[in-house]
Design an enzyme around this catalytic site. Sequence first.
Site, short mmCIF file in Angstrom:
data_model
loop_
_atom_site.label_atom_id
_atom_site.label_comp_id
_atom_site.label_asym_id
_atom_site.label_seq_id
_atom_site.Cartn_x
_atom_site.Cartn_y
_atom_site.Cartn_z
N ARG A 1 11.51 35.49 -11.23
CA ARG A 1 10.52 34.49 -11.62
C ARG A 1 9.25 34.71 -10.81
NH1 ARG A 1 11.48 29.40 -13.71
NH2 ARG A 1 13.62 29.45 -12.93
N LYS B 1 17.42 38.18 -12.73
CA LYS B 1 16.38 37.19 -13.05
C LYS B 1 15.30 37.27 -12.00
CE LYS B 1 15.98 32.85 -11.97
NZ LYS B 1 16.15 31.39 -11.76
N HIS C 1 20.48 25.85 -0.71
CA HIS C 1 20.04 26.93 -1.61
C HIS C 1 20.23 28.31 -0.98
CE1 HIS C 1 17.90 28.64 -4.97
NE2 HIS C 1 17.03 29.22 -4.17
N ASP D 1 0.81 -1.22 0.00
CA ASP D 1 0.00 0.00 0.00
C ASP D 1 0.84 1.27 0.00
OD1 ASP D 1 1.05 -0.12 2.50
OD2 ASP D 1 -0.85 0.13 3.57
N GLY D 2 2.15 1.13 -0.17
CA GLY D 2 3.02 2.29 -0.23
C GLY D 2 3.71 2.63 1.07
N GLU D 3 3.32 2.02 2.17
CA GLU D 3 4.01 2.25 3.43
C GLU D 3 5.36 1.51 3.41
OE1 GLU D 3 1.63 1.38 6.82
OE2 GLU D 3 -0.09 2.55 6.11
N ASP E 1 26.06 27.97 -9.87
CA ASP E 1 24.77 27.91 -9.19
C ASP E 1 24.82 26.76 -8.19
OD1 ASP E 1 22.19 28.69 -8.57
OD2 ASP E 1 21.50 28.68 -10.64
N GLY F 1 17.82 23.41 -16.39
CA GLY F 1 18.91 24.11 -17.07
C GLY F 1 18.49 25.42 -17.70
N THR G 1 17.76 28.39 -16.39
CA THR G 1 18.48 29.55 -15.85
C THR G 1 19.90 29.59 -16.39
OG1 THR G 1 17.17 29.56 -13.82
CG2 THR G 1 19.31 30.63 -13.73
#
Length: 326
Positions: free
Chosen positions: A203, A201, A131, A34-36, A226, A232, A234
């Site tokens: 956005r 820049k 970042h 079930d994804g667990e 960066d 890609g 930017t």
Amino acid sequence: MRLFALKGSEDLGAAVAHALWTELDPHEERDFEDGEHKARPLVSVRGEDVYVLHSLAGSAAASANDRLCKLLFFIAACRENGAERVTALVPYLAYSRKDRQTKARDPVTTRYVAQLFEAVGTDRVLVVDVHNFAAFQNAFRCGTIHLDARRLFCPIIRSLADDMLITIFSPDGGGVKRAQLLKETFEADTGLEAGFGFMEKRRSRGIVTGNLFAGDVKGSAVFIVDDMINTGGTTLRAAVACRERGAEAVYALATHGLFGEGVEELFESPLIDRIVVTDSVAAAAEAAVRYPQARLDIVPVGPLIGEAVRRLHTHGSIDDLLGMED
């Protein structure tokens, strides 16, 4: 000391272990229908100094949400079973882009992720070139360690530029400090001079604007730096601007090669001579196989992380690994 690397980060984990002259400790990861899932260490962690490595870049195999959840649960399991200290080694930290509100009712996901790490008992979080460094430090209340990869790029810049003039270039205003620090480090390490430039820049709602260009790139080998490359766009935008102003060669440098959907245009563009990233995420090596035409170089970051772990475990100094001056 115990060192684990979760599924999807095994190659980088092995490189970190090799740098430490050790091996990864065994663990189990089991997915349910079930994804667990569940994950647990297969060795005792009681009283141990535990390091868990997992890079949180999403992929077709596992989303950023899946990776984050699994890392948090594994850290919690280590604390539940008596670990003395747990350090999360997160070379790429997901959700670090959204570190402030720029529109009404925006989330601040960097802070929310920090609260999740703290809630499961994480003692320290180590990242590589997040970042926004200031936002990262301010969001976390547990210990933080921010490794800087710029010294890995300095010899590559010198080799690629050969005898050309060198310009370190930021593709947007938010990366100006990052580019300035790389310029300063390159000059200090090599004794060579480098120019500097950046472009505007902005956005908003998926639309990129801004035409301001600062710096003289004519006749130079331009290195666009960066923290990450995803599609890609930017990087290509900056490459076009530099070529139009007479750049002799253009190279792209980024710590994290995420290489998401649409990156083919970057890899096929004649405007960029080479792309250099680290192996902080598995997508870099996968892209090298998927796009053999790409002029892509991958720099290992495992030794840097391994040296940081060694010093943390032995209570040594890591100041020179952090890119900070005394």
